[in-house]
Design a protein around this motif. Structure first.
Motif, PDB file in Angstrom:
ATOM      1  N   LEU A 333       1.352  -1.302  -0.324  1.00  0.00           N
ATOM      2  CA  LEU A 333       0.374  -0.592   0.064  1.00  0.00           C
ATOM      3  C   LEU A 333       0.922   1.491  -0.172  1.00  0.00           C
ATOM      4  CD1 LEU A 333      -3.118  -0.720   2.635  1.00  0.00           C
ATOM      5  CD2 LEU A 333      -2.797  -0.116   0.316  1.00  0.00           C
ATOM      6  N   GLY A 334       2.301   1.527   0.553  1.00  0.00           N
ATOM      7  CA  GLY A 334       2.922   2.405   0.442  1.00  0.00           C
ATOM      8  C   GLY A 334       3.055   3.292  -1.061  1.00  0.00           C
ATOM      9  N   LEU A 335       3.237   2.599  -1.976  1.00  0.00           N
ATOM     10  CA  LEU A 335       2.898   3.374  -2.987  1.00  0.00           C
ATOM     11  C   LEU A 335       2.033   3.538  -3.933  1.00  0.00           C
ATOM     12  CD1 LEU A 335       6.649   2.519  -4.881  1.00  0.00           C
ATOM     13  CD2 LEU A 335       5.977   4.033  -4.349  1.00  0.00           C
ATOM     14  N   THR A 336       0.985   3.208  -3.036  1.00  0.00           N
ATOM     15  CA  THR A 336      -0.383   3.184  -3.684  1.00  0.00           C
ATOM     16  C   THR A 336      -0.516   4.716  -2.885  1.00  0.00           C
ATOM     17  OG1 THR A 336      -0.904   1.350  -4.226  1.00  0.00           O
ATOM     18  CG2 THR A 336      -2.419   2.500  -3.739  1.00  0.00           C
ATOM     19  N   VAL A 337      -0.201   4.855  -1.365  1.00  0.00           N
ATOM     20  CA  VAL A 337      -0.512   5.831  -0.970  1.00  0.00           C
ATOM     21  C   VAL A 337      -0.069   7.094  -1.341  1.00  0.00           C
ATOM     22  CG1 VAL A 337      -0.767   7.113   1.317  1.00  0.00           C
ATOM     23  CG2 VAL A 337      -1.708   4.300   1.382  1.00  0.00           C
ATOM     24  N   ALA A 338       1.016   6.738  -1.741  1.00  0.00           N
ATOM     25  CA  ALA A 338       2.434   7.859  -2.465  1.00  0.00           C
ATOM     26  C   ALA A 338       1.226   8.575  -3.972  1.00  0.00           C
ATOM     27  CB  ALA A 338       2.775   7.435  -2.822  1.00  0.00           C
ATOM     28  N   TYR A 339       0.563   7.734  -4.536  1.00  0.00           N
ATOM     29  CA  TYR A 339       0.678   8.082  -5.435  1.00  0.00           C
ATOM     30  C   TYR A 339      -1.266   8.161  -5.237  1.00  0.00           C
ATOM     31  CZ  TYR A 339      -1.220   7.730 -10.827  1.00  0.00           C
ATOM     32  OH  TYR A 339      -2.672   7.623 -11.410  1.00  0.00           O
ATOM     33  N   ALA A 340      -2.071   8.189  -4.635  1.00  0.00           N
ATOM     34  CA  ALA A 340      -2.669   8.466  -4.196  1.00  0.00           C
ATOM     35  C   ALA A 340      -2.884  10.224  -3.437  1.00  0.00           C
ATOM     36  CB  ALA A 340      -4.165   7.998  -3.423  1.00  0.00           C
ATOM     37  N   ILE A 341      -1.428  10.569  -2.310  1.00  0.00           N
ATOM     38  CA  ILE A 341      -1.729  12.194  -1.982  1.00  0.00           C
ATOM     39  C   ILE A 341      -1.291  13.127  -3.454  1.00  0.00           C
ATOM     40  CG2 ILE A 341      -0.164  13.023  -1.056  1.00  0.00           C
ATOM     41  CD1 ILE A 341       0.018  10.046   1.783  1.00  0.00           C
ATOM     42  N   ALA A 342      -0.358  12.468  -3.982  1.00  0.00           N
ATOM     43  CA  ALA A 342       0.305  13.073  -4.823  1.00  0.00           C
ATOM     44  C   ALA A 342      -0.673  13.133  -6.283  1.00  0.00           C
ATOM     45  CB  ALA A 342       1.061  12.324  -5.990  1.00  0.00           C
ATOM     46  N   GLN A 343      -2.112  13.071  -6.623  1.00  0.00           N
ATOM     47  CA  GLN A 343      -3.696  12.614  -7.039  1.00  0.00           C
ATOM     48  C   GLN A 343      -3.629  13.557  -6.574  1.00  0.00           C
ATOM     49  OE1 GLN A 343      -5.473   9.883  -8.758  1.00  0.00           O
ATOM     50  NE2 GLN A 343      -4.714  10.220 -10.605  1.00  0.00           N
ATOM     51  N   GLU A 344      -4.497  13.684  -4.867  1.00  0.00           N
ATOM     52  CA  GLU A 344      -4.808  14.791  -4.249  1.00  0.00           C
ATOM     53  C   GLU A 344      -4.479  15.915  -3.998  1.00  0.00           C
ATOM     54  OE1 GLU A 344      -7.300  14.391  -0.028  1.00  0.00           O
ATOM     55  OE2 GLU A 344      -5.430  13.287  -0.260  1.00  0.00           O
ATOM     56  N   HIS A 345      -2.524  16.314  -4.178  1.00  0.00           N
ATOM     57  CA  HIS A 345      -2.498  17.501  -4.748  1.00  0.00           C
ATOM     58  C   HIS A 345      -1.984  18.141  -5.801  1.00  0.00           C
ATOM     59  CE1 HIS A 345      -1.485  16.248  -0.012  1.00  0.00           C
ATOM     60  NE2 HIS A 345      -0.819  17.775   0.128  1.00  0.00           N
ATOM     61  N   GLY A 346      -3.320  17.812  -6.603  1.00  0.00           N
ATOM     62  CA  GLY A 346      -2.726  17.564  -7.987  1.00  0.00           C
ATOM     63  C   GLY A 346      -1.798  17.959  -8.596  1.00  0.00           C
ATOM     64  N   GLY A 347      -0.457  16.677  -8.531  1.00  0.00           N
ATOM     65  CA  GLY A 347       0.803  16.224  -8.979  1.00  0.00           C
ATOM     66  C   GLY A 347       0.093  15.239  -9.373  1.00  0.00           C
ATOM     67  N   ARG A 348       1.884  14.403  -9.587  1.00  0.00           N
ATOM     68  CA  ARG A 348       1.500  12.803 -10.059  1.00  0.00           C
ATOM     69  C   ARG A 348       3.067  12.403  -9.522  1.00  0.00           C
ATOM     70  NH1 ARG A 348       3.364  13.071 -16.794  1.00  0.00           N
ATOM     71  NH2 ARG A 348       3.570  11.059 -15.843  1.00  0.00           N
ATOM     72  N   ILE A 349       2.876  11.499  -9.655  1.00  0.00           N
ATOM     73  CA  ILE A 349       4.209  10.324  -9.218  1.00  0.00           C
ATOM     74  C   ILE A 349       5.077   9.891 -10.294  1.00  0.00           C
ATOM     75  CG2 ILE A 349       3.291   8.907  -7.961  1.00  0.00           C
ATOM     76  CD1 ILE A 349       5.973   8.869  -6.092  1.00  0.00           C
ATOM     77  N   SER A 350       6.271   9.304 -10.962  1.00  0.00           N
ATOM     78  CA  SER A 350       6.334   8.664 -11.754  1.00  0.00           C
ATOM     79  C   SER A 350       7.377   7.747 -11.750  1.00  0.00           C
ATOM     80  CB  SER A 350       6.591   8.821 -13.492  1.00  0.00           C
ATOM     81  OG  SER A 350       7.605  10.069 -13.048  1.00  0.00           O
ATOM     82  N   VAL A 351       7.697   6.432 -12.069  1.00  0.00           N
ATOM     83  CA  VAL A 351       9.091   5.869 -11.585  1.00  0.00           C
ATOM     84  C   VAL A 351      10.102   5.625 -13.415  1.00  0.00           C
ATOM     85  CG1 VAL A 351       7.688   4.036 -12.340  1.00  0.00           C
ATOM     86  CG2 VAL A 351      10.040   4.021 -10.923  1.00  0.00           C
ATOM     87  N   SER A 352      11.740   5.616 -12.943  1.00  0.00           N
ATOM     88  CA  SER A 352      12.430   5.381 -14.618  1.00  0.00           C
ATOM     89  C   SER A 352      13.151   4.460 -13.914  1.00  0.00           C
ATOM     90  CB  SER A 352      12.598   6.802 -14.911  1.00  0.00           C
ATOM     91  OG  SER A 352      13.324   7.365 -14.690  1.00  0.00           O
ATOM     92  N   SER A 353      14.016   3.741 -14.627  1.00  0.00           N
ATOM     93  CA  SER A 353      14.953   2.824 -14.148  1.00  0.00           C
ATOM     94  C   SER A 353      15.776   2.528 -15.786  1.00  0.00           C
ATOM     95  CB  SER A 353      14.243   1.691 -13.559  1.00  0.00           C
ATOM     96  OG  SER A 353      15.504   0.703 -13.492  1.00  0.00           O
ATOM     97  N   PRO A 354      16.803   3.269 -15.438  1.00  0.00           N
ATOM     98  CA  PRO A 354      17.766   2.906 -16.365  1.00  0.00           C
ATOM     99  C   PRO A 354      18.110   1.770 -16.909  1.00  0.00           C
ATOM    100  CG  PRO A 354      19.016   3.918 -14.459  1.00  0.00           C
ATOM    101  CD  PRO A 354      17.270   3.909 -14.412  1.00  0.00           C
ATOM    102  N   ALA A 355      18.655   0.776 -18.246  1.00  0.00           N
ATOM    103  CA  ALA A 355      19.430  -0.590 -18.328  1.00  0.00           C
ATOM    104  C   ALA A 355      20.783  -0.451 -17.128  1.00  0.00           C
ATOM    105  CB  ALA A 355      19.474  -0.349 -19.868  1.00  0.00           C
ATOM    106  N   GLY A 356      21.402  -0.011 -16.960  1.00  0.00           N
ATOM    107  CA  GLY A 356      22.046  -0.330 -16.043  1.00  0.00           C
ATOM    108  C   GLY A 356      22.164   0.251 -14.502  1.00  0.00           C
ATOM    109  N   GLY A 357      20.790  -0.527 -14.470  1.00  0.00           N
ATOM    110  CA  GLY A 357      20.704  -0.220 -13.141  1.00  0.00           C
ATOM    111  C   GLY A 357      20.527   0.906 -11.881  1.00  0.00           C
ATOM    112  N   GLY A 358      19.700   0.560 -11.158  1.00  0.00           N
ATOM    113  CA  GLY A 358      18.932   1.667 -10.343  1.00  0.00           C
ATOM    114  C   GLY A 358      17.909   2.284 -10.440  1.00  0.00           C
TER     115      GLY A 358
END
Length: 509
Positions: A333-358
């Protein structure tokens, strides 16, 4: 022969076609061009006077990913052709582009290591960008539908859990105030701590369901970052996690709930720690902030050097109850809650991961202070030492055990207390007796708290200022609107009895 095109006609077609045409030899390490039309030079940004022999779109340095070139040549050796094959290539200035290739190939050596290639190439960078944007919109809409559907369920679940949790916490708090032997006290403390833990989970559910009351103000995002890192300083030091702060100076404030933004950030930081420590027992985490005036937004990025997030996981990482952690190590639920909080504030949250790791998580929040809603002043912490003799309270609560625990706590504080199991019984009580304070559940069978309030407003309006609501359905929709309109004090279940007693004392002053 009549109807047959001559060499000049073919040459004109080759030169004038608005698609890149290429004929050449392509091997494992390099290529040699036999013919290339002018439009191919245009696609890659080569000068139109460049000799055809130097137009080599399939050279290794043209490929963004070296493995993609090997895979492409393997495909041609096996099938002898490819239709609308997508390649990520580099233009002459080094910028990336998406090229769609239709090609025919045949081996010119016994081992087919060198291929004679005839290719039609089209620049589809803009089309690919539009497709990616459309896919992002689809994923956001899909995620919003999941959140809305599950949010309705979670709101009801959280409310039903809050009632027994409030009873457990209230009873444990009362027991803790008495004299006990050591084993009994340890058991009481264990009950209280477990109930508090369950209450935190319920609060996460309520945040996810957008049913949590929030207090927003103008927030310095950089300060939230520093405060959050201070909370994790010890754990990071003993775990060999190195933190690099790259926080931009002069960031505009954002209108937000600082506690919710810290909740998002803590979740991202702890997830990054777990990923890095699980991969190689140490880690480097970078927290970066910046402002984009064109988008009127403040950005906060948390990046790590852990194993990264596979593409298939990225598509589901914000889904409710999705987790890659071992059983018992995460609720999903942690990231789901984070997503909901971002939306509630009129923002957004996203993830990216390069091929080399991280991995890198980016939180985007709108900046500026337009539409700021005034924040109610926090109630004074001052309390009366004693309650005047004869001060009478009415506790209206359909959860019998909780109602009795609240009533007992008020009696211990010096109140004379009556009980009512619902709003209908409370109306009868107030018609026959005067009360100095009324503690009332908001959601009850028959006559609920709102209906009881409206009855008092028409029969004893002064008494509405002595109402203290307790509720497991803290805010959102009709409940939040009612509490704001009425101006009544209220506490969210589960609450501490000492907070309830303090507030009741404040109401009789």
């Amino acid at each position: 022969m009549p109807g047959t095109l001559g060499n000049d006609a073919f040459l004109n077609l080759f030169r004038g076609l608005h698609a890149g045409l290429y004929i050449g030899l392509v091997g494992p390490g390099d290529s040699a061009t036999l013919a290339a039309n002018p439009f191919l030079r245009l696609i890659f940004g080569w000068d139109e006077t460049l000799d055809a022999a130097d137009v080599r779109p399939f050279d290794p340095e043209r490929f963004v990913d070296a493995q993609a070139r090997e895979d492409f040549l393997t495909l041609l050796r096996r099938d002898g052709a490819a239709h609308d094959h997508l390649l990520r290539l580099r233009r002459a200035d080094g910028t990336g582009c998406w090229i769609e290739v239709t090609v025919r190939a045949e081996g010119v050596a016994p081992d087919r290591s060198v291929l004679r290639v005839e290719a039609v190439m089209r620049d589809v960078t803009e089309r690919k960008k539009l497709e990616d944007q459309a896919r992002d919109v689809f994923h956001q809409l899909s995620q919003a539908e999941k959140l809305a559907a599950l949010g309705q369920t979670m709101s009801g679940v959280a409310h039903e859990l809050n009632n027994p949790l409030a009873t457990i916490l209230a009873c444990a708090e009362r027991l803790a105030g008495r004299r006990h032997d050591d084993p009994t006290r340890r058991d009481i403390d264990a009950i209280h701590n477990a109930a508090e833990r369950a209450a935190r989970i319920v609060r996460n559910l309520q945040t996810f369901a957008r049913k949590r009351h929030t207090t927003r103000t103008m927030v310095d995002v950089n300060q939230v970052v520093r405060d959050t890192l201070a909370l994790r300083a010890y754990e990071q030091r003993v775990s060999n996690v190195v933190i690099v702060e790259a926080l931009a100076a002069g960031l505009p404030p954002v209108f937000a709930d600082p506690h919710q933004i810290q909740q998002v950030l803590l979740n991202l930081v702890i997830n990054a720690e777990h990923a890095m420590l699980g991969a190689h027992g140490r880690g480097l985490m970078v927290l970066r902030s910046w402002h984009e005036p064109d988008r009127d937004a403040v950005f906060l990025e948390v990046s790590d050097d852990g194993p990264g997030v596979p593409d298939e996981v990225q598509q589901k990482i914000f889904d409710p109850f999705f987790t890659t952690k071992a059983v018992g190590k995460g609720t999903g639920l942690g990231l789901t809650v984070a997503y909901a909080i971002a939306q509630e504030h009129g923002g957004r949250i996203s993830v990216s991961s390069p091929a080399g790791g991280g991995a890198a998580f980016v939180l985007e929040l709108p900046s500026g202070g337009t539409g700021v809603r005034p924040v109610a002043a926090a109630p004074s912490a001052a309390t009366l030492e004693t309650v005047p003799v004869g001060t009478r309270a009415l506790v209206v609560e359909d959860e019998l055990a909780l109602g009795e625990a609240v009533a007992d706590a008020l009696r211990d504080a010096g109140f004379e207390v009556d009980r009512a199991n619902d709003g209908e019984e409370a109306i009868e009580r107030t018609q026959s007796r005067a009360y100095d304070v009324i503690v009332c559940d908001l959601k009850m069978p028959r006559v609920d708290g709102m209906a009881f309030f409206h009855h008092l407003a028409s029969t004893a309006p002064a008494l509405t200022r002595r109402l203290l609501f307790v509720t497991g359905d803290v805010a959102g929709t009709e409940a939040e609107q009612f509490l704001e309109r009425s101006g009544c004090r209220w506490l969210a279940k589960p609450f501490r009895l000492r907070d309830l007693v303090r507030t009741a004392r404040e109401l009789i002053r």
